[in-house]
Motif scaffolding. Structure first.
Motif, PDB file in Angstrom:
ATOM      1  N   UNK A   1     -10.071   5.238  -4.379  1.00  0.00           N
ATOM      2  CA  UNK A   1     -10.077   6.375  -3.467  1.00  0.00           C
ATOM      3  C   UNK A   1      -8.666   6.828  -3.161  1.00  0.00           C
ATOM      4  N   UNK A   2      -8.308   6.839  -1.884  1.00  0.00           N
ATOM      5  CA  UNK A   2      -6.958   7.213  -1.477  1.00  0.00           C
ATOM      6  C   UNK A   2      -5.994   6.033  -1.449  1.00  0.00           C
ATOM      7  N   UNK A   3      -6.452   4.853  -1.834  1.00  0.00           N
ATOM      8  CA  UNK A   3      -5.616   3.651  -1.815  1.00  0.00           C
ATOM      9  C   UNK A   3      -4.986   3.415  -3.183  1.00  0.00           C
ATOM     10  N   UNK A   4      -3.670   3.244  -3.169  1.00  0.00           N
ATOM     11  CA  UNK A   4      -2.912   2.876  -4.358  1.00  0.00           C
ATOM     12  C   UNK A   4      -2.055   1.686  -3.940  1.00  0.00           C
TER      13      UNK A   4
ATOM     14  N   UNK B   1       0.857  -1.177   0.000  1.00  0.00           N
ATOM     15  CA  UNK B   1       0.000   0.000   0.000  1.00  0.00           C
ATOM     16  C   UNK B   1       0.893   1.227   0.000  1.00  0.00           C
ATOM     17  N   UNK B   2       0.865   2.001  -1.092  1.00  0.00           N
ATOM     18  CA  UNK B   2       1.731   3.161  -1.199  1.00  0.00           C
ATOM     19  C   UNK B   2       1.259   4.301  -0.296  1.00  0.00           C
ATOM     20  N   UNK B   3       2.169   5.206   0.011  1.00  0.00           N
ATOM     21  CA  UNK B   3       1.874   6.318   0.908  1.00  0.00           C
ATOM     22  C   UNK B   3       0.724   7.160   0.369  1.00  0.00           C
ATOM     23  N   UNK B   4      -0.006   7.815   1.295  1.00  0.00           N
ATOM     24  CA  UNK B   4      -1.171   8.611   0.904  1.00  0.00           C
ATOM     25  C   UNK B   4      -0.787   9.782   0.006  1.00  0.00           C
ATOM     26  N   UNK B   5       0.386  10.371   0.248  1.00  0.00           N
ATOM     27  CA  UNK B   5       0.779  11.496  -0.592  1.00  0.00           C
ATOM     28  C   UNK B   5       1.047  11.062  -2.026  1.00  0.00           C
ATOM     29  N   UNK B   6       1.472   9.801  -2.196  1.00  0.00           N
ATOM     30  CA  UNK B   6       1.648   9.277  -3.546  1.00  0.00           C
ATOM     31  C   UNK B   6       0.298   9.001  -4.196  1.00  0.00           C
ATOM     32  N   UNK B   7      -0.630   8.452  -3.406  1.00  0.00           N
ATOM     33  CA  UNK B   7      -1.952   8.130  -3.943  1.00  0.00           C
ATOM     34  C   UNK B   7      -2.723   9.383  -4.341  1.00  0.00           C
ATOM     35  N   UNK B   8      -2.399  10.524  -3.739  1.00  0.00           N
ATOM     36  CA  UNK B   8      -3.123  11.754  -4.059  1.00  0.00           C
ATOM     37  C   UNK B   8      -2.548  12.473  -5.280  1.00  0.00           C
ATOM     38  N   UNK B   9      -1.435  11.963  -5.812  1.00  0.00           N
ATOM     39  CA  UNK B   9      -0.803  12.563  -6.981  1.00  0.00           C
ATOM     40  C   UNK B   9      -1.448  11.979  -8.234  1.00  0.00           C
TER      41      UNK B   9
ATOM     42  N   UNK C   1       0.790   4.933 -12.902  1.00  0.00           N
ATOM     43  CA  UNK C   1       0.546   3.643 -12.255  1.00  0.00           C
ATOM     44  C   UNK C   1      -0.324   2.765 -13.158  1.00  0.00           C
ATOM     45  N   UNK C   2      -1.375   3.342 -13.676  1.00  0.00           N
ATOM     46  CA  UNK C   2      -2.285   2.590 -14.555  1.00  0.00           C
ATOM     47  C   UNK C   2      -1.586   2.216 -15.861  1.00  0.00           C
ATOM     48  N   UNK C   3      -0.762   3.123 -16.386  1.00  0.00           N
ATOM     49  CA  UNK C   3      -0.043   2.827 -17.624  1.00  0.00           C
ATOM     50  C   UNK C   3       0.932   1.663 -17.462  1.00  0.00           C
ATOM     51  N   UNK C   4       1.515   1.532 -16.267  1.00  0.00           N
ATOM     52  CA  UNK C   4       2.477   0.466 -16.019  1.00  0.00           C
ATOM     53  C   UNK C   4       1.807  -0.880 -15.760  1.00  0.00           C
ATOM     54  N   UNK C   5       0.507  -0.883 -15.601  1.00  0.00           N
ATOM     55  CA  UNK C   5      -0.205  -2.088 -15.169  1.00  0.00           C
ATOM     56  C   UNK C   5       0.061  -3.276 -16.079  1.00  0.00           C
TER      57      UNK C   5
END
Length: 413
Positions: free
Chosen positions: A77-80, A37-45, A52-56
């Protein structure tokens, strides 16, 4: 406390924390999984989420026995989060913390496994960019290999690339772990597959020696060494293995082996290191500041080791870190004149086991004892020489005539 990750996964227990996020033991439709679970500040970017989606597709398609497979990428949501295969074991850093260094046979076998995993990733166009012991997992349930080594798998593919987005880091910044950064990254060039080979060779050196070839001190000093210094030899390993290490730690990316070549060569060298014990060398000190080392040693309580400061930092105003192995440390790209300064030709040279550290209180005490012993020996020799001269003179006196003694001619009658 359990928490839902998307609609398909549940995170039940924290397995570990890193600078990029937290790893959980989780449950999915097909059984246990590991969830990063990546940090919240990363998930808000939002830009990072798009990358992230492009690398999937690339990450989900990366399948190899020596790669921890990514099963799913969750944006909710805020989860990445990255959902990965669960490996029952430990990471290589934990093994090093326990054993300090490995027998050459086990070290070569582990690195050969990771080289095979990297070969598959590079063939798929994926560069890891953060190869280090923390990102190597040892499968304790797998069959034992050469030297009693467990199968090794590389994890955290894609995390460094996701975090190193243009919005988060400018062209004047470096993202990475200082001990394992290839020289071309320090010089501001784009990372390609060769950076993983350099990092993996650094890991092999560390497994053999118990320390990295260019580490120690302030991260700025570490960056400079990567660019300006040559790797110091490791006594006790076959020359063929040493030459392989030197080639993969070459400053020029084109001079390094490809991952597939490295894995093949390492397995060919396994018979040369079979049964060898771990090397018996000690880590060299980081270079102290010339004006503060003696005073720091004298001020330290007896028996207490002084924490050394590395060479002059390349990043003005930066504070020394407690660890130069922190993941994704952000550093300024050094200017050419900064990299040109401070070169000493070779990196820190390993000391024979048990030898005192240069400049330490023990080192100075040994030097004092040696000087006292030499002084005493000189006094004894001088005394012996004086006694010998006195004896020789006495013998001459005993056998001489009066005329000889007085050194005068006899009187004529």
């Amino acid at each position: 406390m359990a928490r839902k990750i998307g609609s398909r996964y549940t995170a039940n227990q924290i397995l570990g924390r890193g600078s990029a996020g937290t790893v959980w033991l989780g449950e999915g439709p097909e059984g246990p999984v590991a969830i990063k679970l990546l940090r919240e500040d990363l998930a808000s970017d939002q830009e990072l989420v798009g990358r992230f989606v492009q690398e999937r597709t690339a990450l989900l398609g990366l399948e190899h026995p020596n790669v921890v497979s990514v099963r799913d990428l969750v944006v909710d949501g805020n989860d990445l989060a990255l959902v990965m295969d669960l490996v029952r074991g430990t990471d290589l850093r934990t093994r090093l913390d326990r054993d300090r260094r490995l027998a050459p046979e086990a070290a070569v076998a582990i690195v050969a496994d990771i080289a095979d995993g990297l070969a598959a990733a590079h063939a798929a166009g994926v560069v890891h960019r953060d190869v280090k012991p923390e990102n190597v997992l040892l499968d304790m349930q797998g069959p034992l290999g050469p030297g009693g080594s467990h199968p090794a798998l590389l994890t955290d593919f894609g995390v460094a690339k996701l975090i190193d987005s243009p919005r988060r880091t400018r062209a004047t910044k470096i993202i990475g772990t200082p001990d394992y950064l290839a020289p071309e990254i320090v010089e501001g060039l784009p990372p390609r597959a060769a950076v993983d080979i350099y990092a993996l060779a650094t890991v092999l050196y560390e497994l053999l020696a118990g320390f990295t070839p260019f580490g120690g001190g302030h991260p700025g000093a570490v960056l400079r060494r990567h660019v300006t210094e040559t790797v110091a030899p490791l006594p006790g390993i076959p020359d063929e293995l040493w030459q392989l290490l030197v080639q993969c730690l070459a400053k020029a990316p084109a001079s390094r082996l490809r991952a597939s070549e490295l894995g093949t060569r390492l397995r060919e060298l396994l018979p040369l290191v079979t049964g060898m014990p771990p090397l018996d060398v000690d880590e060299p000190d980081a270079e102290p500041a010339e004006d503060e080392a003696p005073a720091a040693e004298e001020a330290a309580p007896q028996g207490e080791r002084v924490r050394r400061r590395g060479a002059v930092p390349l990043v003005p105003g930066a504070k020394p870190a407690d660890s130069n192995r922190d993941t994704h440390t952000s550093m300024r790209v050094p200017a050419p004149d900064e990299l040109a300064g401070g070169a000493r030709g070779t990196a820190r040279v390993p000391r024979p086991a048990g030898a005192p550290r240069p400049g330490s209180a023990r080192h100075r005490a040994v030097a004092r004892r040696r000087r006292v012993a030499l002084g005493a020996a000189a006094v004894v020799l001088a005394a012996a020489a004086g006694v010998g001269a006195w004896l020789a003179t006495s013998e001459d006196d005993a056998g001489a005539t009066p005329q000889d003694t007085n050194n005068t001619a006899p009187a004529t009658p």
